[in-house]
Motif scaffolding. Structure first.
Motif, short mmCIF file in Angstrom:
data_model
loop_
_atom_site.label_atom_id
_atom_site.label_comp_id
_atom_site.label_asym_id
_atom_site.label_seq_id
_atom_site.Cartn_x
_atom_site.Cartn_y
_atom_site.Cartn_z
N PHE A 106 1.26 -0.91 0.36
CA PHE A 106 0.21 -0.31 -0.36
C PHE A 106 0.70 0.85 0.21
CE2 PHE A 106 0.99 -0.56 4.18
CZ PHE A 106 1.00 1.15 4.92
N THR A 107 0.28 2.33 -0.20
CA THR A 107 1.09 3.65 -0.25
C THR A 107 0.52 4.57 -0.31
OG1 THR A 107 1.65 3.81 -3.16
CG2 THR A 107 1.98 5.89 -1.91
N TYR A 108 1.02 5.29 1.34
CA TYR A 108 0.35 6.61 2.43
C TYR A 108 1.63 7.18 2.21
CZ TYR A 108 -1.59 8.90 6.09
OH TYR A 108 -2.46 9.66 6.75
N ALA A 109 1.05 9.51 2.05
CA ALA A 109 1.93 10.08 2.31
C ALA A 109 3.32 10.05 2.18
CB ALA A 109 2.72 9.25 4.19
N ASP A 110 3.03 9.64 0.77
CA ASP A 110 4.25 9.33 -0.72
C ASP A 110 5.12 8.02 -0.25
OD1 ASP A 110 5.33 10.31 -2.80
OD2 ASP A 110 6.41 11.93 -1.83
N THR A 111 4.94 7.03 0.69
CA THR A 111 5.44 6.40 1.01
C THR A 111 5.73 4.75 0.68
OG1 THR A 111 6.24 7.97 2.57
CG2 THR A 111 6.81 4.74 2.83
N ARG A 112 5.43 3.91 -0.06
CA ARG A 112 5.25 2.90 -0.85
C ARG A 112 5.34 1.78 0.17
NH1 ARG A 112 1.86 0.48 -4.33
NH2 ARG A 112 2.49 -1.54 -5.42
N PHE A 113 4.62 0.75 0.89
CA PHE A 113 5.21 0.08 2.13
C PHE A 113 5.26 -1.52 1.65
CE2 PHE A 113 4.14 3.39 4.59
CZ PHE A 113 4.90 3.19 5.84
#
Length: 282
Positions: free
Chosen positions: A157-164
């Motif tokens: 998932f991606t959140y706050a310009d960060t891909r986890f």
């Protein structure tokens, strides 16, 4: 007094309708009974928790300003239910936390009831929480239980310009058969950043641990080394905090505290690769 079985007793009253009524109630209520400790079914309230938490996260604006992201990292909740309650109270006092990551071993014996007991505590967090499967979550029918309660074993998932990118690295539970972790899935997922500024990989067993499939250690590390914008890799399993740089690619591997340690890590990210680790006691 002669022994009368429950069935005989009910049958004697069948003509009056009582036996039929009671039997219907018992048989119709089978979904309320757990016939085996390895049962994987669970009510809708406790199903697909990963999707539900991801939906909640997507609807939640990043509480930090600019390109900063703060989240809590911990692992191995297992049977530490009292510690989980104290953990929730502590995290709920932290400002600007976006979500919580739990690095596997939600359960101790792979039981649905254990995962539900943990969720009953963690759902009191003021922020969503997300998990990755651990080796204890594989025990008995645990893999099916985890999929029922949480969902996919590998997801991103991606959140706050960060891909986890979260994946199953419990190679011992697959008999070191070369399937866990799923290297092709990892490579393709890391290659598609979706335009995110940075990437983070999350798993339970780190590649330098004896429970990681040894034939996949090098392919795994090479996949991380080729990943664009990778900041670090997060792990659980070892029950204590640590930051290691075990390979020449200089990628940091950050290990989590377990719930029993009564400490967790508050991770703050900024820019392309900037990060800070604050360890919080509770």
């Amino acid at each position: 007094m002669p022994h009368v079985s429950a069935f005989s007793f009910l049958s004697s009253w069948a003509g009056r309708g009582l036996g039929a009524l009671l039997l219907t109630g018992l048989l119709g209520g089978c979904d309320l009974l757990e016939f085996s400790p390895n049962e994987t079914r669970t009510p809708e309230e406790y199903r697909n928790l990963t999707r539900k938490n991801l939906d909640a996260l997507a609807a939640r604006p990043n509480p930090s300003r600019g390109d900063t992201l703060r989240f809590v990292f911990i692992g191995d909740s297992q049977r530490f239910y009292g510690e989980a309650e104290d953990f929730v109270r502590s995290v709920n006092q932290q400002p600007d936390v976006a979500f919580v990551l739990v690095a596997g071993d939600i359960s101790d014996f792979g039981l649905v009831r254990e995962m539900r007991w943990v969720d009953e505590r963690l759902r009191k967090l003021r922020v969503p929480y997300l998990t990755v499967i651990g080796n204890h979550d594989h025990v008995a029918n645990g893999r099916g239980a985890y999929e029922q309660v949480y969902g996919p074993l590998n997801y991103a998932f991606t959140y706050a310009d960060t891909r986890f990118v979260l994946l199953d690295t419990n190679g011992r539970e697959a008999g070191f058969n070369g399937t866990l972790p799923n290297i092709p899935w990892l490579e393709s997922t890391l290659a598609d950043t979706g335009g995110a500024r940075r990437q983070i990989v999350v798993s339970h067993v780190p590649p330098f641990d004896g429970d990681f499939d040894p034939q996949l250690e090098q392919p795994y590390v090479e996949a991380l080394a080729r990943a664009p914008r990778l900041v670090f890799e997060l792990n659980g399993h070892r029950h204590d905090f640590g930051v290691d740089y075990p390979y020449e690619n200089n990628i940091p591997f950050i290990n989590s505290y377990s719930f029993e340690k009564r400490e967790y890590t508050l991770l703050t990210l900024w820019g392309d690769r900037g990060f800070r680790l604050d360890n919080i006691s509770y």
